[in-house]
Design an enzyme around this catalytic site. Structure first.
Site, PDB file in Angstrom:
ATOM      1  N   SER A  50      42.942  79.287  64.278  1.00 32.15           N
ATOM      2  CA  SER A  50      42.541  78.955  62.909  1.00 32.15           C
ATOM      3  C   SER A  50      41.093  78.482  62.858  1.00 32.15           C
ATOM      4  O   SER A  50      40.501  78.095  63.871  1.00 32.15           O
ATOM      5  CB  SER A  50      43.443  77.860  62.346  1.00 32.15           C
ATOM      6  OG  SER A  50      43.154  76.616  62.973  1.00 32.15           O
ATOM      7  N   ASP A  83      42.963  82.972  61.930  1.00 29.39           N
ATOM      8  CA  ASP A  83      43.778  82.424  60.842  1.00 29.39           C
ATOM      9  C   ASP A  83      42.937  81.555  59.907  1.00 29.39           C
ATOM     10  O   ASP A  83      42.145  80.721  60.353  1.00 29.39           O
ATOM     11  CB  ASP A  83      44.918  81.589  61.457  1.00 29.39           C
ATOM     12  CG  ASP A  83      45.970  81.196  60.445  1.00 29.39           C
ATOM     13  OD1 ASP A  83      46.218  81.969  59.510  1.00 29.39           O
ATOM     14  OD2 ASP A  83      46.557  80.106  60.607  1.00 29.39           O
ATOM     15  N   HIS A 202      53.434  81.635  55.352  1.00 31.32           N
ATOM     16  CA  HIS A 202      52.721  80.507  55.930  1.00 31.32           C
ATOM     17  C   HIS A 202      53.553  79.241  55.754  1.00 31.32           C
ATOM     18  O   HIS A 202      54.435  79.184  54.905  1.00 31.32           O
ATOM     19  CB  HIS A 202      51.363  80.328  55.253  1.00 31.32           C
ATOM     20  CG  HIS A 202      50.337  81.326  55.671  1.00 31.32           C
ATOM     21  ND1 HIS A 202      49.073  80.956  56.093  1.00 31.32           N
ATOM     22  CD2 HIS A 202      50.379  82.673  55.765  1.00 31.32           C
ATOM     23  CE1 HIS A 202      48.379  82.041  56.413  1.00 31.32           C
ATOM     24  NE2 HIS A 202      49.151  83.098  56.205  1.00 31.32           N
ATOM     25  N   THR A 227      52.673  73.874  63.035  1.00 34.09           N
ATOM     26  CA  THR A 227      53.004  72.450  63.177  1.00 34.09           C
ATOM     27  C   THR A 227      54.209  72.220  64.071  1.00 34.09           C
ATOM     28  O   THR A 227      54.233  71.283  64.877  1.00 34.09           O
ATOM     29  CB  THR A 227      53.244  71.834  61.792  1.00 34.09           C
ATOM     30  OG1 THR A 227      52.081  72.011  60.981  1.00 34.09           O
ATOM     31  CG2 THR A 227      53.570  70.351  61.908  1.00 34.09           C
TER      32      THR A 227
END
Length: 273
Positions: A50, A83, A202, A227
């Site tokens: 990301s 990302d 997502h 996460t």
């Protein structure tokens, strides 16, 4: 095994009517753990880097090259994906390094500006491009139906931009550490009918495993997990630090890596079972 593209993994998942697991990397240990889990079950995986992780590392080159090397050495097909990029400069550098796909996120912009910016990335990048329409919360805990993706607008957006995949807001939220998000499965099915490109979920860490199964059955293809792996990684490291005499990071990082591998294996079983 040689590197595979994100497009190939997603196309394969659509043909099989299963979910394609896309897992975010923060450290090299994440990448190795993700690939280990994928190898155990014999399924492909997508490693995602990301924009936030790029900032953490002070640039994309080192972490990007590491992910590409881990993917290239894998015994299963593994692709590397950028990302939540918000700048052309980051997209360009990822493509130069060898990333086969990018997610360009202009969802915070007004609709017309999102269309224009995304279409430009599609035109210039020359790779598989994922975009986002609607608002997948997390920073502010957005769950309200009013910010969810409208199917008609999604169809118009895909046609106007030429994107290869679309991340949609259907009830998830980024950075959830509990698995109690409530997905709008009817909306997923309507979106699947409205657009031809693969749909991306997502904030999947907040969805219970049974919900992920239903999401795939209703039309989701690419399932992003971040996460949840961080939770496992941290818990594993804590377990490796019970001996106060341990000072070698390889000792406790191995616990985190093993925890990630185990959860990735479970998730891929869920998505492809």
């Amino acid at each position: 095994m040689t590197l595979i593209t994100t497009a190939e993994i997603i196309d394969n998942a659509r043909r099989r009517r299963v979910g394609a697991g896309a897992f975010n990397v923060i450290e090299i240990a994440h990448a190795v753990g993700i690939v280990t889990g994928a190898e155990r079950i014999g399924e492909p995986a997508i490693l995602q880097v990301s924009e936030n992780t790029v900032a953490y590392h002070g640039g994309i080159d080192a972490i990007g090259a590491a992910c590409l090397a881990v993917a290239d050495a894998a015994r299963v097909p593994v692709a590397v994906h950028l990302d939540h990029a918000t700048t052309w400069e980051l997209v360009e550098r990822a493509v130069q390094l060898g990333f086969s796909s990018v997610m360009f996120d202009a969802s915070a912009l007004p609709y017309e500006e999102n269309v224009a910016a995304t279409a430009e990335i599609v035109r210039r990048s020359g790779v598989f491009v994922e975009a986002e329409l609607g608002e997948v919360g997390g920073k502010d805990g957005v769950h309200a139906p009013g910010v969810r993706t409208d199917p008609a607008e999604a169809a118009a957006f895909v046609e106007a931009t030429g994107v290869d995949a679309l991340a949609v807001a259907v009830g998830t939220s980024h950075a959830m550490v509990t698995q109690d998000a409530e997905l709008d499965f009817e909306l997923i099915a309507r979106l699947r009918e409205a657009v031809e490109v693969p749909l991306v979920l997502h904030g999947s860490s907040g969805v219970p495993d049974a919900g992920l199964v239903r999401a795939v059955r209703h039309g989701m293809t690419k399932i992003n997990i971040a996460t949840q792996l961080n939770v496992m990684f941290t818990a594993g490291i804590r377990g490796g630090l019970t001996d106060s005499k341990v000072v070698d990071p390889r000792h406790y990082l191995a616990y985190g890596r093993a925890s990630v591998a185990g959860r990735v294996q479970q998730l891929l079983e869920v998505l492809t079972g």
